[in-house]
Motif scaffolding. Structure first.
Motif, PDB file in Angstrom:
ATOM      1  N   MET A 153       0.789  -1.327  -0.094  1.00 14.44           N
ATOM      2  CA  MET A 153       0.037   0.077  -0.369  1.00 14.44           C
ATOM      3  C   MET A 153       0.913   1.135  -0.079  1.00 14.44           C
ATOM      4  N   LEU A 154       2.218   1.049  -0.182  1.00 20.27           N
ATOM      5  CA  LEU A 154       2.953   2.062  -0.131  1.00 20.27           C
ATOM      6  C   LEU A 154       3.137   2.997   1.076  1.00 20.27           C
ATOM      7  N   ASP A 155       2.723   2.480   2.230  1.00 18.80           N
ATOM      8  CA  ASP A 155       2.961   3.171   3.246  1.00 18.80           C
ATOM      9  C   ASP A 155       4.459   3.276   3.836  1.00 18.80           C
ATOM     10  N   ILE A 156       5.346   1.969   3.145  1.00 18.83           N
ATOM     11  CA  ILE A 156       6.583   2.377   3.143  1.00 18.83           C
ATOM     12  C   ILE A 156       7.085   2.491   1.682  1.00 18.83           C
ATOM     13  N   ARG A 157       7.531   3.850   1.481  1.00 20.54           N
ATOM     14  CA  ARG A 157       7.607   4.284   0.100  1.00 20.54           C
ATOM     15  C   ARG A 157       8.770   3.385  -0.732  1.00 20.54           C
ATOM     16  N   PRO A 158       8.564   3.291  -1.861  1.00 18.03           N
ATOM     17  CA  PRO A 158       9.637   2.798  -2.696  1.00 18.03           C
ATOM     18  C   PRO A 158      10.985   3.150  -2.674  1.00 18.03           C
ATOM     19  N   GLY A 159      12.077   2.461  -2.345  1.00 23.46           N
ATOM     20  CA  GLY A 159      13.456   2.740  -2.178  1.00 23.46           C
ATOM     21  C   GLY A 159      13.863   3.175  -0.583  1.00 23.46           C
ATOM     22  N   ALA A 160      12.675   3.007   0.238  1.00 26.23           N
ATOM     23  CA  ALA A 160      13.004   3.478   1.517  1.00 26.23           C
ATOM     24  C   ALA A 160      13.711   2.319   2.137  1.00 26.23           C
ATOM     25  N   PRO A 161      14.568   2.649   3.292  1.00 23.44           N
ATOM     26  CA  PRO A 161      15.195   1.576   4.117  1.00 23.44           C
ATOM     27  C   PRO A 161      14.505   0.673   4.704  1.00 23.44           C
ATOM     28  N   ILE A 162      14.806  -0.408   5.118  1.00 14.94           N
ATOM     29  CA  ILE A 162      13.765  -1.448   5.935  1.00 14.94           C
ATOM     30  C   ILE A 162      14.856  -1.720   7.259  1.00 14.94           C
ATOM     31  N   ASN A 163      14.396  -0.904   8.345  1.00 15.84           N
ATOM     32  CA  ASN A 163      14.825  -1.102   9.599  1.00 15.84           C
ATOM     33  C   ASN A 163      14.410  -2.160  10.417  1.00 15.84           C
ATOM     34  N   ASP A 164      14.929  -3.330  10.694  1.00 10.85           N
ATOM     35  CA  ASP A 164      14.425  -4.428  11.234  1.00 10.85           C
ATOM     36  C   ASP A 164      14.284  -4.130  12.668  1.00 10.85           C
ATOM     37  N   ALA A 165      15.118  -3.407  13.331  1.00 11.07           N
ATOM     38  CA  ALA A 165      14.946  -3.136  14.738  1.00 11.07           C
ATOM     39  C   ALA A 165      13.693  -2.040  14.853  1.00 11.07           C
TER      40      ALA A 165
END
Length: 224
Positions: free
Chosen positions: A32-44
């Motif tokens: 749903m693009l709440d996380i924008r394309p290209g954004a970093p994924i921070n597991d913490a």
């Protein structure tokens, strides 16, 4: 049965593990693009947001990479994949081949309970004022309809592939959604398809699915 209840058993099956919960949470935000394309994924940060340790989140991220929703780079980290609209043709090609087949076999194999769920959802779509709903709600209705049909095919591998490529298509759709003049009619079409599958009419279900996918591609291309 409501849209949320159907989604809970199709697009979001019961989470049997923390990793599954993390997978569903991050996947839906990516689609749903709440996380924008290209954004970093921070597991913490994700682990803290959903109240669990980092290990199940890392397991979820590995699955999301297989889904082509995230990409990991050595020494750089993991990022949400970018959206390349030129991939629409390739995604549509796969959906054109597999989704009509899923609708046909669902018409043949669906259980009595699944047919009842399809008719109930079709009735909600037919009676609801979809044009008055927000776009997220409309998308959830669309996902519920697709998910129920795929699940009713009785082929878990086919279901998995179609859900995966539907998610990639939805990301492209969501990228241009503000430029689409009428999203509701695309969802209303699902009522006819659901009833065709519920009635066991494989020929009609196959035809309607193919038309639905074609309309989806044409509408997006008009605004790209």
């Amino acid at each position: 049965m409501t849209v949320d209840e159907i989604l809970a058993t199709t697009a979001n099956p019961p989470a049997s593990s923390l990793a599954e919960q993390a997978y569903q949470y991050v996947r839906d935000r990516l689609v749903m693009l709440d996380i924008r394309p290209g954004a970093p994924i921070n597991d913490a940060q994700i682990a803290a947001a959903i109240g669990m340790g980092r290990t199940p989140v890392r397991e979820a991220i590995k699955r999301l990479e297989a889904d082509h929703l995230v990409h990991s780079f050595p020494r750089r980290g993991t990022f949400a994949t970018t959206i390349d609209a030129t991939e629409l043709s390739a995604i549509t090609e796969i959906r054109r081949q597999l989704a009509p087949h899923a609708s046909r076999v669902a018409a043949e194999r669906a259980t009595a309970q699944q047919r009842e769920q399809m008719r109930a959802l079709a009735d909600q779509i037919g009676k609801g004022k979809l044009g008055d709903q927000d776009r997220t709600a409309l998308m959830r209705v669309d996902k519920a309809a697709h998910g129920l049909i795929y699940q009713s095919s009785g082929n878990a591998h086919l279901e998995d592939i179609l859900v995966r490529y539907d998610n990639l298509a939805i990301r492209i759709w969501w990228m241009v959604i503000d430029r689409l003049p009428d999203l509701a009619h695309h969802v209303v079409e699902q009522a006819q398809l659901l009833n065709a599958v519920a009635d066991g009419d494989g020929d009609r279900a196959e035809k309607l699915t193919l038309e639905h996918i074609g309309d989806f591609e044409r509408e997006i291309r008009q605004v790209l």
